[in-house]
Write an enzyme that holds these catalytic residues in place. Structure first.
Site, mmCIF file in Angstrom:
data_model
loop_
_atom_site.group_PDB
_atom_site.id
_atom_site.type_symbol
_atom_site.label_atom_id
_atom_site.label_comp_id
_atom_site.label_asym_id
_atom_site.label_seq_id
_atom_site.Cartn_x
_atom_site.Cartn_y
_atom_site.Cartn_z
ATOM 1 N N THR A 243 25.183 37.223 40.992
ATOM 2 C CA THR A 243 25.434 35.858 41.435
ATOM 3 C C THR A 243 24.207 35.280 42.141
ATOM 4 O O THR A 243 23.468 35.998 42.805
ATOM 5 C CB THR A 243 26.628 35.868 42.409
ATOM 6 O OG1 THR A 243 27.750 36.429 41.748
ATOM 7 C CG2 THR A 243 26.966 34.478 42.886
ATOM 8 N N ARG B 236 39.309 36.647 33.771
ATOM 9 C CA ARG B 236 39.053 37.015 35.158
ATOM 10 C C ARG B 236 38.159 35.996 35.861
ATOM 11 O O ARG B 236 37.172 35.523 35.302
ATOM 12 C CB ARG B 236 38.398 38.404 35.207
ATOM 13 C CG ARG B 236 38.058 38.904 36.613
ATOM 14 C CD ARG B 236 36.611 38.633 36.992
ATOM 15 N NE ARG B 236 36.236 39.300 38.258
ATOM 16 C CZ ARG B 236 35.109 39.082 38.906
ATOM 17 N NH1 ARG B 236 34.226 38.239 38.417
ATOM 18 N NH2 ARG B 236 34.845 39.728 40.038
ATOM 19 N N VAL B 237 38.519 35.660 37.092
ATOM 20 C CA VAL B 237 37.716 34.784 37.930
ATOM 21 C C VAL B 237 37.425 35.518 39.226
ATOM 22 O O VAL B 237 38.329 36.091 39.847
ATOM 23 C CB VAL B 237 38.446 33.457 38.229
ATOM 24 C CG1 VAL B 237 37.616 32.595 39.180
ATOM 25 C CG2 VAL B 237 38.729 32.695 36.934
ATOM 26 N N GLY B 238 36.170 35.517 39.642
ATOM 27 C CA GLY B 238 35.782 36.183 40.870
ATOM 28 C C GLY B 238 35.772 35.252 42.060
ATOM 29 O O GLY B 238 36.420 34.203 42.070
ATOM 30 N N ASP B 239 34.987 35.616 43.059
ATOM 31 C CA ASP B 239 34.983 34.862 44.309
ATOM 32 C C ASP B 239 34.092 33.634 44.287
ATOM 33 O O ASP B 239 34.268 32.718 45.097
ATOM 34 C CB ASP B 239 34.542 35.770 45.458
ATOM 35 C CG ASP B 239 33.105 36.247 45.292
ATOM 36 O OD1 ASP B 239 32.807 36.861 44.246
ATOM 37 O OD2 ASP B 239 32.272 36.012 46.184
ATOM 38 N N THR C 235 27.643 37.346 47.250
ATOM 39 C CA THR C 235 27.474 38.035 45.977
ATOM 40 C C THR C 235 28.015 39.446 46.126
ATOM 41 O O THR C 235 27.719 40.128 47.106
ATOM 42 C CB THR C 235 25.995 38.082 45.550
ATOM 43 O OG1 THR C 235 25.863 38.897 44.372
ATOM 44 C CG2 THR C 235 25.092 38.647 46.628
ATOM 45 N N GLY C 236 28.826 39.887 45.182
ATOM 46 C CA GLY C 236 29.382 41.225 45.282
ATOM 47 C C GLY C 236 30.613 41.396 44.424
ATOM 48 O O GLY C 236 30.862 40.608 43.513
ATOM 49 N N THR C 237 31.404 42.407 44.702
ATOM 50 C CA THR C 237 32.642 42.648 43.980
ATOM 51 C C THR C 237 33.644 41.588 44.391
ATOM 52 O O THR C 237 34.235 41.652 45.478
ATOM 53 C CB THR C 237 33.199 44.050 44.290
ATOM 54 O OG1 THR C 237 32.188 45.021 44.011
ATOM 55 C CG2 THR C 237 34.414 44.346 43.434
ATOM 56 N N GLY C 238 33.836 40.599 43.537
ATOM 57 C CA GLY C 238 34.593 39.411 43.897
ATOM 58 C C GLY C 238 35.998 39.673 44.385
ATOM 59 O O GLY C 238 36.502 38.971 45.275
#
Length: 352
Positions: A216, A244-247, A267-270
């Protein structure tokens, strides 16, 4: 992670880390290009030089806007435009592929002065998702649009559209292929309009996959009017499934900005950032518990996120000019600059 103190423009005294004088209205800028297993000795000198140049170029774009008196929102859009067009980053043209062989892009932006915000998720033909997110904020009565509806709105608003093949890169396709093979899933057909098959060095590919697990991009900016804003753009995670949608497009998780506290881009594991509402949580610690920005950032990233088993990082900025970044991965592409100050670019964990 503590950073050495910097001097504000024309100031005669040494300030606290990342802080400018309380009455100073000069601009500031902090950027990330993703976090991951980014370690010395695992990256070629050529690739490292490319990333450092890209981060310096991102600072230059933001500086040009802010030095001319432009708004924090304008600076964010200018910075992220270039990163969305740069195949080095997992956003826009360098986005990863889903399990269906598509590039599905997410972005969000938030104005700290008004708490207005806009976000988009799962768009596939918008060249600059960050501009579409801003259009949602400024030209619609909604906060988030997704998929076909978001692209219909983009066309109506004159946002630049491109064919899906615009986002294709061979290394991202190869990475998706490897992931699906590991999962035992069928491989999608190569996208229409993609260039002919090119070779990919698998040693380089493995290194890229470690380094760019979280690719990200994001920016927080403070303008000369004292307003902050934050923006984030991403291609998501390799081989993601089921829409899938992340953060990144979720306000409070991947992006947040308020002049009452701070601005944050993550940025990271959403999935973990969503559950912990990382971005707004940091700002709440600043506003309601009186923590300084670095302590608030470290509490959420180093303690709370780590305890949950999540990984990644953030960049953050207050209206008084205090800058922080924090990450629990070996490295994070990051950069900062203040008015009259020298640009600072970091990649590895030992540069803090």
């Amino acid at each position: 992670m503590k950073i050495k103190a910097i001097a504000a423009a024309f100031a005669a005294t040494v300030l606290t880390p990342f802080a400018m004088a309380e009455d100073q209205s000069d601009w500031a800028l902090v950027i990330h290009g993703g976090a991951g297993v980014i370690e010395r000795g695992q990256m070629t000198a050529e690739r490292e030089a490319e990333y450092r140049a890209a981060m310096h170029a991102a600072l230059d774009r933001g500086e040009a806007v802010l030095e001319a008196g432009g708004s924090a929102l304008d600076a964010i859009e200018a910075v992220i435009h270039g990163m969305e067009d740069d195949p080095l980053f997992n956003a826009g043209r360098g986005a990863v592929f889903t399990a269906a062989g598509r590039n599905e892009l997410d972005a969000s932006i938030m104005d700290g002065a008004t708490l207005n915000a806009g976000a988009v998720a799962g768009v596939t033909q918008v060249r600059h998702p960050i501009s579409l997110a801003r259009a949602v904020m400024e030209r619609s009565r909604h906060v988030m649009l997704q998929g076909e509806g978001a692209e219909t709105f983009a066309i109506e608003q004159g946002i630049e559209m491109v064919p899906p093949a615009w986002f294709f890169t061979e290394r991202r396709w190869a990475s998706m292929t490897r992931s699906l093979e590991r999962l035992g899933l069928d491989l999608p057909e190569r996208p229409e309009g993609a260039p002919e098959l090119q070779g990919v060095d698998h040693g380089t590919l493995e290194r890229d996959e470690r380094e760019h697990r979280f690719g990200t991009v994001g920016v927080v900016a403070l303008d000369s009017d004292g307003n902050i804003a934050a923006g984030t753009s991403t291609g998501g995670t390799t081989a993601k499934r089921w829409g899938r949608v992340g953060d990144s497009p979720i306000l409070g998780a991947g992006t947040y900005a308020s002049n009452a506290s701070c601005g944050v881009s993550a940025t990271g594991t959403g999935e973990y950032f969503i559950r912990l509402t990382v971005a707004s949580r940091i700002c709440a610690l600043v506003e309601f518990q009186g923590l300084n920005l670095q302590d608030a950032s470290d509490q959420v990233i180093q303690d709370e996120l780590t305890a949950m088993g999540g990984d990644g990082g953030i960049v953050a900025l207050t209206p008084s000019g205090e800058i922080a970044w924090s990450y629990n991965t070996p490295g994070m592409y990051r950069a900062r600059q203040t008015a009259g100050g020298d640009p600072v670019v970091g990649i590895y964990g030992d540069e803090d």
